[in-house]
Design an enzyme around this catalytic site. Sequence first.
Site, PDB file in Angstrom:
ATOM      1  N   ASP A   1       0.686  -1.216  -0.160  1.00 32.44           N
ATOM      2  CA  ASP A   1       0.000  -0.333   0.010  1.00 32.44           C
ATOM      3  C   ASP A   1       0.973   1.253  -0.033  1.00 32.44           C
ATOM      4  OD1 ASP A   1      -1.418  -2.179   0.723  1.00 32.44           O
ATOM      5  OD2 ASP A   1      -2.423  -1.305   2.431  1.00 32.44           O
TER       6      ASP A   1
ATOM      7  N   GLU B   1       3.014  -9.396  11.723  1.00 35.79           N
ATOM      8  CA  GLU B   1       2.852  -9.014  10.431  1.00 35.79           C
ATOM      9  C   GLU B   1       4.120  -8.805   9.716  1.00 35.79           C
ATOM     10  OE1 GLU B   1       0.280  -5.467  10.122  1.00 35.79           O
ATOM     11  OE2 GLU B   1      -0.008  -5.871   8.134  1.00 35.79           O
TER      12      GLU B   1
ATOM     13  N   TRP C   1       5.066  -0.953   4.413  1.00 35.17           N
ATOM     14  CA  TRP C   1       6.184  -1.247   3.178  1.00 35.17           C
ATOM     15  C   TRP C   1       7.263  -0.288   3.069  1.00 35.17           C
ATOM     16  CZ3 TRP C   1       5.491  -5.845   1.373  1.00 35.17           C
ATOM     17  CH2 TRP C   1       4.314  -6.744   1.429  1.00 35.17           C
TER      18      TRP C   1
HETATM   19  C1  DGY Z   1      -5.380  -2.197   4.788  1.00 32.78           C
HETATM   20  O1  DGY Z   1      -6.440  -2.134   4.987  1.00 32.78           O
HETATM   21  O2  DGY Z   1      -4.314  -1.713   5.186  1.00 32.78           O
HETATM   22  C2  DGY Z   1      -5.084  -3.199   3.634  1.00 32.78           C
HETATM   23  O3  DGY Z   1      -3.830  -3.305   3.192  1.00 32.78           O
HETATM   24  C3  DGY Z   1      -5.752  -2.827   2.379  1.00 32.78           C
HETATM   25  O4  DGY Z   1      -5.899  -4.015   1.555  1.00 32.78           O
END
Ligand code: DGY
Length: 465
Positions: free
Chosen positions: A203, A432, A390
């Site tokens: 993202d 994560e 990211w």
């Molecule tokens: C989030 O909401 O962080 C997700 O990555 C969207 O897919």
Amino acid sequence: MYKTRYCSRFATTVLNALLNFCCCCVLDHVDEQQTEAYKKLEVLLTYSRQILTENDLGGYTIPAKGLYPYQWNWDSALVAMGWATFDEARAWEEMTKLFSAQWDDGMVSHIVFHKPSTTYFPGPEIWGSVEKPRKSTGITQPPVAAITVHKLYEQAVNKELALTKVRELFPKLLAWHRWFKTARDPENTGLVATLHPWESGMDNSPAWDEPLRNVPVDDIPPYVRADLTHVNSSMRPSQAEYDRFLTLVYRFRAVDYDCKQLYYLSPFRVTDLCTNSVLYRANLSLRWLAEMLGELDVVPEIDEWLEGFRVAFSSLYDPAVKMFKSKDQLTGKLLNASTSAGFLPLFARIATPSQAQELAATLEQWLSCVKYGIPSNDPNSADFEPLRYWRGPIWAIVNWMITDGLLAYGYDALAQRVESDTYELLGSGICEYYDPTDGKPAGGGSFSWTAAMCLAWLGKCATSA
Ligand code: DGY
């Protein structure tokens, strides 16, 4: 050959101790270190199975409680590989459930809203997809599914079930890949477009900074982010990014996600390295499945897609920095940022041998700057943030994909380094992502695709040796 390599790279680290343990147990002495290694791996595998089981909401696995309470597309495809190590039927169910929400035009959404939840934003009300049959978002994600189906079939113990499932899923996979070709490459460039940072799965990658600057923020309804109630804001995308993420959603919703219009109207349109690398590899898998099923009619079509990728992919290589780069389709420029997605053409097997050699050198340089690999952003860059989603942290799924690619090109020692790092990181918690500077677990906890990588990659490797 792949399997031999896959197993032989455990020459060091704790996992090597496990292999020695297997060989030595016929002798009458097993040293303490080896027993410890075995126990540590067993604990990790048991814990990973427990995470998948606890995140199972009935045929689909949520990525993490609270933070991600629905079925995510590429998460599920990767998670199915984890399920397959201890429950093949459940692994197939994960895929069936994902494709149950496939759109009529072939698209498979990035999130499927099977059951209501109050812990996530933006939910189905924002996407305008509260009602059946949609109940899903109007954008997609990197198409890992065909790779999963290929792997699940090859590794299946229950071949009868596997064949039934492949027969059922193959036309759906084909429809999705056709959708990519028509909806996301209508100009027949050979590469597909990504229209929202959420579609890339990465993202807030620094690669999207430039193209996102060209996305104007519309007068969107006020909103409250739910992600910040689960994870510290220092580890999440910024508010400026969210405003643009939401602007794109409202613009797409305004045309009812009509894919014929979206390609031309989206103010964000990039050639994402991750999506294109995954799609290329997925097309190789789709081709394999087609041949296995005797669906030979579609093979020339897939071959044409593959050839299109091969011709166009070289335009994404930046020899000055020895990296692949994503591209802004609206300006025609390669994007500046060097990110871990730049190594994914190795996973695709689309890098040339000389590009692979340069990528390996770049990766070595990156690894010399951090304690653990692989950071999601170039650790030499000014915008490297070791804890922010990211923009720096390590993701186990990316480590798996790059390791898989390094092995395919013969960079076994480098692959082994990444694998050992991953094993150590996961040993500190199945979360994560991880801070590459000190290995600290970050983001959401008890994370499904990290658990799946533990089972399908690290654990499988040890047990199959
Ligand atoms: C989030 O909401 O962080 C997700 O990555 C969207 O897919």
